[in-house]
Design a protein around this motif. Structure first.
Motif, mmCIF file in Angstrom:
data_model
loop_
_atom_site.group_PDB
_atom_site.id
_atom_site.type_symbol
_atom_site.label_atom_id
_atom_site.label_comp_id
_atom_site.label_asym_id
_atom_site.label_seq_id
_atom_site.Cartn_x
_atom_site.Cartn_y
_atom_site.Cartn_z
ATOM 1 N N TYR A 120 0.864 -1.183 0.000
ATOM 2 C CA TYR A 120 0.000 0.000 0.000
ATOM 3 C C TYR A 120 0.897 1.229 0.000
ATOM 4 N N CYS A 121 0.547 2.214 -0.807
ATOM 5 C CA CYS A 121 1.274 3.481 -0.839
ATOM 6 C C CYS A 121 0.402 4.547 -0.201
ATOM 7 N N TRP A 122 0.899 5.187 0.869
ATOM 8 C CA TRP A 122 0.180 6.259 1.548
ATOM 9 C C TRP A 122 0.823 7.568 1.131
ATOM 10 N N ARG A 128 8.548 13.029 -0.083
ATOM 11 C CA ARG A 128 9.148 11.830 0.513
ATOM 12 C C ARG A 128 8.976 10.590 -0.357
ATOM 13 N N ALA A 129 8.252 10.709 -1.459
ATOM 14 C CA ALA A 129 7.973 9.548 -2.307
ATOM 15 C C ALA A 129 9.226 9.154 -3.087
ATOM 16 N N LEU A 130 9.705 7.950 -2.863
ATOM 17 C CA LEU A 130 10.926 7.483 -3.521
ATOM 18 C C LEU A 130 10.754 7.408 -5.028
ATOM 19 N N CYS A 131 9.569 6.984 -5.490
ATOM 20 C CA CYS A 131 9.349 6.846 -6.932
ATOM 21 C C CYS A 131 9.481 8.188 -7.640
ATOM 22 N N LEU A 132 8.988 9.268 -7.027
ATOM 23 C CA LEU A 132 9.080 10.589 -7.646
ATOM 24 C C LEU A 132 10.518 11.093 -7.648
ATOM 25 N N THR A 137 10.535 13.819 -10.640
ATOM 26 C CA THR A 137 9.288 14.600 -10.669
ATOM 27 C C THR A 137 8.767 14.771 -9.248
ATOM 28 N N PRO A 138 9.483 15.491 -8.392
ATOM 29 C CA PRO A 138 9.125 15.572 -6.965
ATOM 30 C C PRO A 138 7.828 16.314 -6.669
ATOM 31 N N ASP A 149 9.506 1.067 -5.028
ATOM 32 C CA ASP A 149 10.389 0.158 -4.295
ATOM 33 C C ASP A 149 9.911 0.201 -2.844
ATOM 34 N N SER A 150 8.888 -0.586 -2.561
ATOM 35 C CA SER A 150 8.211 -0.481 -1.266
ATOM 36 C C SER A 150 9.077 -0.909 -0.092
ATOM 37 N N ALA A 151 10.161 -1.611 -0.350
ATOM 38 C CA ALA A 151 11.049 -1.998 0.742
ATOM 39 C C ALA A 151 11.903 -0.822 1.215
ATOM 40 N N ARG A 152 11.899 0.282 0.432
ATOM 41 C CA ARG A 152 12.726 1.442 0.775
ATOM 42 C C ARG A 152 11.930 2.721 0.938
ATOM 43 N N CYS A 153 10.737 2.803 0.342
ATOM 44 C CA CYS A 153 9.981 4.057 0.378
ATOM 45 C C CYS A 153 9.354 4.272 1.749
ATOM 46 N N PRO A 154 9.538 5.452 2.358
ATOM 47 C CA PRO A 154 9.017 5.702 3.707
ATOM 48 C C PRO A 154 7.499 5.827 3.782
#
Length: 216
Positions: A120-122, A128-132, A137-138, A149-154
């Motif tokens: 789940y992505c909150w 803070r989104a790692l994908c962006l 594209t912050p 990368d859900s194992a690293r994204c806060p």
């Protein structure tokens, strides 16, 4: 043509479409069938997200916690909701708190929920989104789930429902490692790291899902 008065029908005839809805879709005409469909899809997604957040809140109350980098933030949010419910019950002991009352408190978090294939992505804070960050594209207003990368994204969490996906990924990666020749050291190193990560996520989900009764 489609945006002129009576243009949708004129465009339908010109394009030889069977239905006006098809023409509206091609023209992306606001207020047409395409917009109605999108509104209906968004409504169903909102209702689904609310139910998912409610289920996870009930899991939290039963001692089944989320795992992953964003687990602490989500747990703190649920704890705050639980505190509000306890305070309301103390002031009005005869009031039964139903799901609708709880959903009203969970709505804000449900609005930022995005579903990944294994997490789940909150999406509460784009910065803070790692994908962006990876995509450069912050300031985007939606996460890039395909790059997650859900194992690293806060802002990502893992739950019991995601365990089969991670377990299957670990099994398949282990098979690939076993099929590699001795000369493919770089590929073996990359796959080994991926395998170790999958096992770690599975272990974290199992640890967070163990209630006090089960561990006793």
């Amino acid at each position: 043509m489609a945006y002129r008065p009576g243009g949708a029908l004129a465009t339908k005839i010109h394009m030889k479409h069977i239905a006006v809805a098809t023409t509206e879709g091609y023209a992306s005409r606001p207020g047409g069938a395409q917009a109605e469909l999108l509104a209906e899809v968004n409504k169903h997604e909102s209702e689904r997200n609310l139910q998912l957040v409610l289920e996870e809140f009930r899991n939290y109350q039963e001692g089944v916690l989320p795992a992953g980098p964003g687990a602490r933030s989500l747990t703190e949010f649920f704890a705050g909701i639980d505190t509000q419910l306890d305070a309301a019950s103390a002031t009005a002991p005869k009031t039964q708190r139903n799901d609708r009352d709880v959903l009203n408190l969970l709505t804000k978090r449900a609005n930022v929920l995005h579903l990944g294939p294994a997490n789940y992505c909150w999406f509460t804070d784009p910065s803070r989104a790692l994908c962006l960050k990876l995509a450069g594209t912050p300031t985007a207003d939606r996460p890039l789930i395909g790059m997650c990368d859900s194992a690293r994204c806060p802002q990502a969490t893992h739950h019991p429902g995601h365990r089969p996906v991670w377990a299957e990924h670990a099994d398949r990666t282990k098979i690939f490692i076993g099929q590699l020749g001795t000369t493919r050291k770089t590929e073996r190193t990359r796959l080994q790291a991926d395998y170790d990560r999958a096992l770690r996520v599975v272990a974290e989900i199992d640890a967070a899902s163990t209630t006090d009764e089960e561990s006793a």
